[in-house]
Write a protein that holds these residues in place. Structure first.
Motif, PDB file in Angstrom:
ATOM      1  N   THR A 200     -21.592  11.026  -2.916  1.00  0.00           N
ATOM      2  CA  THR A 200     -23.018  10.750  -2.822  1.00  0.00           C
ATOM      3  C   THR A 200     -23.688  11.388  -4.058  1.00  0.00           C
ATOM      4  N   THR A 203     -23.790   8.774  -6.632  1.00  0.00           N
ATOM      5  CA  THR A 203     -24.799   7.828  -6.342  1.00  0.00           C
ATOM      6  C   THR A 203     -26.152   8.257  -6.572  1.00  0.00           C
ATOM      7  N   GLN A 204     -26.534   9.525  -6.149  1.00  0.00           N
ATOM      8  CA  GLN A 204     -27.605  10.117  -6.280  1.00  0.00           C
ATOM      9  C   GLN A 204     -28.153  10.491  -7.977  1.00  0.00           C
ATOM     10  N   GLN A 231     -32.918  15.082  -3.900  1.00  0.00           N
ATOM     11  CA  GLN A 231     -31.161  14.439  -3.548  1.00  0.00           C
ATOM     12  C   GLN A 231     -30.079  14.734  -4.287  1.00  0.00           C
ATOM     13  N   GLN A 412     -25.659   2.034   6.858  1.00  0.00           N
ATOM     14  CA  GLN A 412     -25.150   1.495   5.499  1.00  0.00           C
ATOM     15  C   GLN A 412     -25.913   0.034   5.324  1.00  0.00           C
ATOM     16  N   TYR A 415     -29.660   1.164   4.181  1.00  0.00           N
ATOM     17  CA  TYR A 415     -29.810   1.754   3.053  1.00  0.00           C
ATOM     18  C   TYR A 415     -29.533   0.791   1.972  1.00  0.00           C
ATOM     19  N   ASN A 419     -32.218   0.034  -0.705  1.00  0.00           N
ATOM     20  CA  ASN A 419     -32.226   0.270  -2.295  1.00  0.00           C
ATOM     21  C   ASN A 419     -32.644  -0.967  -2.907  1.00  0.00           C
ATOM     22  N   HIS A 436     -30.904   6.992   2.909  1.00  0.00           N
ATOM     23  CA  HIS A 436     -29.804   7.685   2.599  1.00  0.00           C
ATOM     24  C   HIS A 436     -29.512   8.854   3.389  1.00  0.00           C
ATOM     25  N   TYR A 440     -25.938   9.289   5.206  1.00  0.00           N
ATOM     26  CA  TYR A 440     -25.167  10.544   5.056  1.00  0.00           C
ATOM     27  C   TYR A 440     -24.908  11.370   6.303  1.00  0.00           C
TER      28      TYR A 440
END
Length: 479
Positions: A200, A203-204, A231, A412, A415, A419, A436, A440
């Motif tokens: 994560t 990704t962030q 985030q 998922q 998200y 995105n 997200h 998560y």
């Protein structure tokens, strides 16, 4: 006269030798339903002919993961709590041996000699005199003949206490095996959550770099930049949290194992651990009576019956015997010559007339039995509740996992779409942020449910008695 007395003693011994005043033990009826619970919460926990019963499985068969097997074996060898339980068994066995030995006379051999000079004033002849005396004896000192079973009742109580301690050791072993497996699975789940937090963060960081670039170009707002930074910081915090939890899990596992567990035996993640086997608890609640804690409570209940027998026997006479045979002489060389033999025989009987302590001890013994009975029944009820709870989890957890997996899949997709819309400039970053967070949390929830399922398998194994009852050779202690 002596022959008559000996004949009477032998006759009473043979007649009363089997006399026991303890009440006859009859196993109380279990204060729980005859069958394990059923209903909507237990639909998924029904027994199947293809699923083995817990009594048919040893712990190595129930836990097929080779790494976990090695950790459990290490704990069984090194865990200090289990070592104390084993030492308590040895202590109880020795105490039983002491109490059992009271049934038999203690034979001792003694020898002595003396030499004394008397002055002329103390002798009839008016001359000083030196006297010598030597003796050797083999005898029994104050042996109680157990006519009314007092000593045998105390021996039976000590036996039941020993058997209860042995069951307590088995219970400690089952608890240790289950706790090692639970901590091992928890460590695997926390390592998986740590990997999720690290993924994560990556990704962030990518999203934050993109938003910073857009912010520099005037496309993204400072609000979006701050949200993306939040985030990143949240993911960094989660990494620290799970790093701490992984370390604490390893510390707990090391304590249980009694030594440092090598890194190669630790789980990489949750998916790398081979799950425990499925179990069938059966249908009858009588299977719970084989749990070691219930057997220990029943042994103590039996011991309380024997205690009553000892308290009752205290109202009857006690007969003890002191006897010795030997030889004596005024010269050491004549100690074993003809005519130097000696003997003594001193039977004694004590008849209680009034002693309030005897009545108080009898009342204590009856109260002790009632306490042991209540503890036995409470142990059964607790066991029934523990099994019922574990079956309720097993009957519903698969539905929870399936629903949670669907939530993860949907989260998922949301998200990914959010995105993509943000990347195309169609929507703001808030939609990505919210999606997200949901994803998560859903992924964490799925890991926790998977852990709950496997941990409940371990708990069901433990609350059903741990499988493979260890046989205690009670027949070896009944003489």
């Amino acid at each position: 006269m002596n022959k008559l007395f000996f004949s009477a003693v032998i006759g009473m011994t043979l007649f009363l030798g089997g006399c026991m005043l303890a009440p006859e033990y009859d196993r109380p009826e279990a204060p729980v339903p005859s069958e394990l619970p059923s209903g909507a919460a237990y639909d998924g926990s029904s027994s199947s002919s293809e699923v083995p019963l817990v009594a048919d499985l040893k712990w190595r068969e129930f836990f097929p993961d080779p790494k976990l097997q090695q950790v459990i074996a290490t704990a069984l060898d090194n865990n200090r709590d289990l070592r104390l339980a084993v030492l308590n068994v040895e202590r109880a066995r020795a105490l039983y041996g002491i109490q059992r030995a009271e049934l038999f006379p203690a034979v001792t051999a003694t020898g002595g000699g003396s030499k004394q000079r008397s002055s002329a004033d103390l002798t009839e002849s008016g001359y000083p005199r030196t006297t010598e005396q030597y003796n050797a004896n083999l005898g029994v000192a104050s042996w109680e003949i157990d006519f009314f079973g007092r000593i045998r009742s105390l021996k039976e109580q000590a036996l039941q206490e020993y058997l209860a301690t042995e069951e307590a050791r088995r219970s400690a072993q089952i608890a240790l095996v289950a706790e090692v497996a639970r901590v091992y699975l928890t460590l695997a789940a926390d390592r998986e959550n740590l990997q999720l937090a690290q993924s994560t963060l990556e990704t962030q960081l990518g999203s934050h770099d993109l938003i910073r670039l857009q912010y520099d170009e005037g496309v993204a707002t400072e609000l979006d930049l701050r949200r993306s930074q939040t985030q990143v910081d949240t993911a960094s915090r989660n990494i620290a949290i799970y790093t701490q939890q992984v370390a604490q899990d390893q510390n707990a596992l090391n304590l249980l194992a009694g030594s440092l567990v090598p890194d190669e035996l630790l789980p990489v993640d949750f998916a790398s651990v081979i799950p425990p086997k499925e179990l069938s608890p059966g249908l009858s609640s009588e299977t719970l009576l084989n749990r070691p804690d219930i057997l220990a409570a029943e042994n103590r209940l039996k011991g309380s019956y024997a205690y009553i027998g000892a308290a009752r026997a205290a109202f009857f006479p006690r007969i003890s015997l002191t006897a010795a045979i030997g030889t004596a002489s005024d010269e050491l060389s004549g100690l074993f010559s003809s005519g130097s033999d000696t003997w003594s025989f001193a039977p004694q009987i004590g008849m209680p007339i009034f002693d309030s302590r005897t009545w108080a001890a009898y009342r204590v013994s009856k109260a002790t039995r009632e306490i042991a009975l209540a503890q036995y029944e409470k142990t059964i009820q607790t066991a029934f509740r523990e099994v019922a709870d574990a079956l309720a989890v097993r009957g519903t957890v698969d539905q929870q996992i399936a629903a949670q997996q669907s939530i993860v899949d949907s989260a998922q997709t949301i998200y990914d779409l959010s995105n993509e819309l943000f990347t195309q400039g169609v929507s703001g970053y808030f939609g990505v942020l919210d999606a997200h967070r949901t994803l998560y949390a859903a992924q964490q929830g799925l890991t926790y449910l998977q852990l709950a399922r496997r941990a409940n398998q371990v708990r069901l194994y433990a609350v059903l008695g741990g499988g493979g009852n260890l046989e205690v050779a009670e027949a070896d202690f009944t003489n």
